[in-house]
Write a protein that holds these residues in place. Structure first.
Motif, PDB file in Angstrom:
ATOM      1  N   LYS A 213     104.946 132.689  82.872  1.00  0.00           N
ATOM      2  CA  LYS A 213     106.346 132.626  82.464  1.00  0.00           C
ATOM      3  C   LYS A 213     106.788 134.028  82.045  1.00  0.00           C
ATOM      4  N   VAL A 214     108.088 134.206  81.887  1.00  0.00           N
ATOM      5  CA  VAL A 214     108.619 135.454  81.324  1.00  0.00           C
ATOM      6  C   VAL A 214     109.186 135.101  79.958  1.00  0.00           C
ATOM      7  N   TYR A 215     108.806 135.879  78.936  1.00  0.00           N
ATOM      8  CA  TYR A 215     109.330 135.613  77.589  1.00  0.00           C
ATOM      9  C   TYR A 215     109.893 136.894  77.002  1.00  0.00           C
ATOM     10  N   ASP A 216     111.081 136.782  76.405  1.00  0.00           N
ATOM     11  CA  ASP A 216     111.752 137.939  75.805  1.00  0.00           C
ATOM     12  C   ASP A 216     111.313 138.046  74.346  1.00  0.00           C
ATOM     13  N   LEU A 217     110.483 139.029  74.062  1.00  0.00           N
ATOM     14  CA  LEU A 217     109.887 139.153  72.728  1.00  0.00           C
ATOM     15  C   LEU A 217     110.634 140.153  71.865  1.00  0.00           C
ATOM     16  N   PRO A 218     110.847 139.826  70.581  1.00  0.00           N
ATOM     17  CA  PRO A 218     111.510 140.776  69.683  1.00  0.00           C
ATOM     18  C   PRO A 218     110.813 142.139  69.694  1.00  0.00           C
ATOM     19  N   GLU A 219     111.609 143.182  69.787  1.00  0.00           N
ATOM     20  CA  GLU A 219     111.203 144.599  69.719  1.00  0.00           C
ATOM     21  C   GLU A 219     110.476 145.121  70.949  1.00  0.00           C
ATOM     22  N   ILE A 220     110.016 144.228  71.856  1.00  0.00           N
ATOM     23  CA  ILE A 220     109.348 144.761  73.061  1.00  0.00           C
ATOM     24  C   ILE A 220     109.961 144.253  74.366  1.00  0.00           C
ATOM     25  N   GLY A 221     110.859 143.267  74.301  1.00  0.00           N
ATOM     26  CA  GLY A 221     111.596 142.829  75.479  1.00  0.00           C
ATOM     27  C   GLY A 221     110.869 141.815  76.345  1.00  0.00           C
ATOM     28  N   PRO A 222     111.432 141.532  77.548  1.00  0.00           N
ATOM     29  CA  PRO A 222     110.859 140.505  78.430  1.00  0.00           C
ATOM     30  C   PRO A 222     109.509 140.937  78.992  1.00  0.00           C
ATOM     31  N   LYS A 223     108.540 140.029  78.945  1.00  0.00           N
ATOM     32  CA  LYS A 223     107.188 140.316  79.448  1.00  0.00           C
ATOM     33  C   LYS A 223     106.660 139.116  80.226  1.00  0.00           C
ATOM     34  N   LYS A 304     104.118 148.881  71.175  1.00  0.00           N
ATOM     35  CA  LYS A 304     103.923 147.894  70.117  1.00  0.00           C
ATOM     36  C   LYS A 304     103.251 146.629  70.633  1.00  0.00           C
ATOM     37  N   THR A 305     102.677 145.885  69.692  1.00  0.00           N
ATOM     38  CA  THR A 305     102.213 144.526  69.976  1.00  0.00           C
ATOM     39  C   THR A 305     103.167 143.553  69.275  1.00  0.00           C
ATOM     40  N   ASN A 306     103.246 142.343  69.816  1.00  0.00           N
ATOM     41  CA  ASN A 306     103.971 141.264  69.151  1.00  0.00           C
ATOM     42  C   ASN A 306     103.134 140.000  69.334  1.00  0.00           C
ATOM     43  N   ILE A 307     102.622 139.455  68.240  1.00  0.00           N
ATOM     44  CA  ILE A 307     101.804 138.242  68.311  1.00  0.00           C
ATOM     45  C   ILE A 307     102.383 137.218  67.347  1.00  0.00           C
ATOM     46  N   GLY A 308     102.598 136.002  67.844  1.00  0.00           N
ATOM     47  CA  GLY A 308     103.186 135.002  66.967  1.00  0.00           C
ATOM     48  C   GLY A 308     103.058 133.588  67.497  1.00  0.00           C
ATOM     49  N   ASN A 326     104.311 138.878  64.124  1.00  0.00           N
ATOM     50  CA  ASN A 326     104.135 140.235  63.597  1.00  0.00           C
ATOM     51  C   ASN A 326     104.310 141.228  64.739  1.00  0.00           C
ATOM     52  N   VAL A 327     104.992 142.317  64.453  1.00  0.00           N
ATOM     53  CA  VAL A 327     105.091 143.442  65.397  1.00  0.00           C
ATOM     54  C   VAL A 327     104.315 144.610  64.801  1.00  0.00           C
ATOM     55  N   CYS A 328     103.385 145.167  65.576  1.00  0.00           N
ATOM     56  CA  CYS A 328     102.557 146.274  65.091  1.00  0.00           C
ATOM     57  C   CYS A 328     102.684 147.457  66.052  1.00  0.00           C
ATOM     58  N   ASP A 329     102.895 148.627  65.515  1.00  0.00           N
ATOM     59  CA  ASP A 329     103.093 149.842  66.314  1.00  0.00           C
ATOM     60  C   ASP A 329     101.757 150.575  66.483  1.00  0.00           C
ATOM     61  N   HIS A 330     101.378 150.813  67.735  1.00  0.00           N
ATOM     62  CA  HIS A 330     100.089 151.468  68.020  1.00  0.00           C
ATOM     63  C   HIS A 330      99.958 152.821  67.332  1.00  0.00           C
ATOM     64  N   GLN A 331     101.008 153.642  67.417  1.00  0.00           N
ATOM     65  CA  GLN A 331     100.919 154.999  66.869  1.00  0.00           C
ATOM     66  C   GLN A 331     100.884 154.996  65.337  1.00  0.00           C
ATOM     67  N   GLU A 332     101.634 154.068  64.733  1.00  0.00           N
ATOM     68  CA  GLU A 332     101.604 153.968  63.271  1.00  0.00           C
ATOM     69  C   GLU A 332     100.216 153.519  62.786  1.00  0.00           C
ATOM     70  N   TRP A 389     105.171 140.065  58.448  1.00  0.00           N
ATOM     71  CA  TRP A 389     105.575 139.053  59.432  1.00  0.00           C
ATOM     72  C   TRP A 389     107.079 138.788  59.329  1.00  0.00           C
ATOM     73  N   GLN A 390     107.611 138.299  60.434  1.00  0.00           N
ATOM     74  CA  GLN A 390     109.034 137.973  60.512  1.00  0.00           C
ATOM     75  C   GLN A 390     109.169 136.540  61.014  1.00  0.00           C
TER      76      GLN A 390
END
Length: 399
Positions: A213-223, A304-308, A326-332, A389-390
């Motif tokens: 499926k395609v899912y539009d994820l907060p902060e990273i868009g459709p994947k 970024k990652t987005n897992i939820g 949760n959204v986690c930034d690789h570089q941070e 988390w959000q």
């Protein structure tokens, strides 16, 4: 407050060590142990000057007697197992023999087959109860935080949970044509296994990555997300009463899947031994040796990652939907602890699980998955320790 023995010295272990040192009032002393002492020493040197006292040790975690000797020498309050899943049982045996609590991030796997089942570890329940010890299983992100998210939703927002969709998206780019973000052997075994999901009391199997499926994820868009089997489905199906359907989805790029298909077609993902120049080798282990080390991806991974969890059910007689992530930034993550977000999102919850056991908040004799405990203290610690988390009450649903 106490002492923790950390077994493992890879990317996840590095995060656990950094996070323990950020909580020196809980982790007064830690010992980093691995088959390769140099890796432990390198980790220790990175944290020179920490308030937490750090020692190192060499141990073969396949050998229960070696782990027992190490525990007897160091005398920890808890063992945090961030070694390989093949070593879970030997380490659990050592904890039982020495009277020490146990935490891990991934369920036991027999080395010869990719099983991803909890039955071997659940069989230890009575032994840990009799010993008065806690074994906390799967305190990573998925499994781990995804179970805590579900328990939190159940406690605060639902009278009945009917469906759970876990979505694990990694929009990070490391610049290599092909590499895996965590142990290649475990990663490729997961991805090439049949998909499986729970529906109406039954397990339904699908060919590997057959459902997309395609899912539009907060902060990273459709994947592009693909249905896979993941071990937390097994424990959630048991522990979330009345749930009708549980699925797990993960993102993969076309590039990753093309490389993987070619490697599979030529036999490089096989775990069957073959003879090469008079020696027995396992193709997947050889592939692991030639791929980039996941620990080396940190400085070059961006994004970024987005897992939820997307959860549907009933509250006060009305349908309700809830999305917690949760959204986690690789570089941070790399700037803070020297590891990319895949290691970060696993290592932080491992430390939190150990912390809650050591504080006595999640301490109960037996073998437990994270969703069997009160989620609120864990959710609070996620916000304090770098994985805020959000939540949303109007997410797009997955049919």
């Amino acid at each position: 407050m106490g002492k923790a023995l950390i077994i493992g010295a890879g990317g996840v272990a590095s995060v656990v060590v950094h996070k323990c040192c950020q909580n020196p009032d809980i982790f007064e002393e830690i010992c980093i142990a691995s088959r390769t002492l140099e890796k432990c020493e390198a980790l220790k040197n990175k944290l020179e000057g920490s308030k937490t006292k750090i020692t190192t040790a060499q141990v073969d975690a396949d050998r229960t007697d070696e782990v027992i000797n190490l525990i007897n020498n160091f005398k920890p309050d808890i063992v945090i197992n961030v070694a390989l899943p093949y070593q879970d049982l030997t380490i659990m045996d050592a904890c039982l023999a020495t009277g020490v609590h146990y935490v891990d991030t991934a369920n036991y796997e027999p080395p010869d087959t990719a099983k991803f089942e909890y039955k071997w570890q659940w069989a230890y329940k009575e032994k840990f109860e009799k010993a008065g010890l806690t074994a906390l299983l799967g305190s990573g992100f998925d499994p781990g935080v995804t179970g805590v998210f579900t328990a939190y939703a159940q406690k605060h927002y639902f009278d009945e949970i009917h469906s759970i969709d876990i979505v694990d998206a990694n929009a990070g780019d490391h610049g290599y044509p092909f590499a895996t973000n965590f142990n290649p052997e475990i990663n490729i075994r997961e991805v090439t296994a049949n998909g499986r999901y729970f529906e109406n009391g039954e397990w339904i199997e699908t060919p590997p990555l057959a459902l997309k499926k395609v899912y539009d994820l907060p902060e990273i868009g459709p994947k592009d997300i693909y249905l896979m089997y993941h071990e937390e489905l097994e424990s959630l199906a048991v522990n979330i009463k009345g749930v009708k359907r549980i699925r797990f989805w993960m993102t993969f790029s076309e590039n990753y899947l093309t490389h993987l298909k070619v490697l599979e077609n030529v036999g490089m993902t096989s775990i069957e031994p073959i003879e090469f120049e008079g020696k027995q080798i396992i193709p997947l282990q050889f592939l692991k040796a030639v791929l980039p080390d996941p620990a080396s991806l940190g400085p070059r991974t961006k994004g970024k990652t987005n897992i939820g969890c997307i959860i549907q059910g009933i509250k006060d007689g009305k349908p309700k939907t809830y999305y917690v992530y949760n959204v986690c930034d690789h570089q941070e993550a790399y700037a803070e602890v020297g590891s990319q977000a895949i290691s970060y999102t696993t290592g932080v919850p491992a430390m939190i699980g150990a912390m809650l056991v050591m504080k006595g908040i999640w301490k109960k004799p037996g073998v437990y998955n994270v969703e069997e405990f009160d989620p609120d203290p864990f959710m609070e610690e996620l916000n304090k320790n770098g994985l805020p988390w959000q939540e949303s009450f109007s997410p797009t649903l997955l049919d």
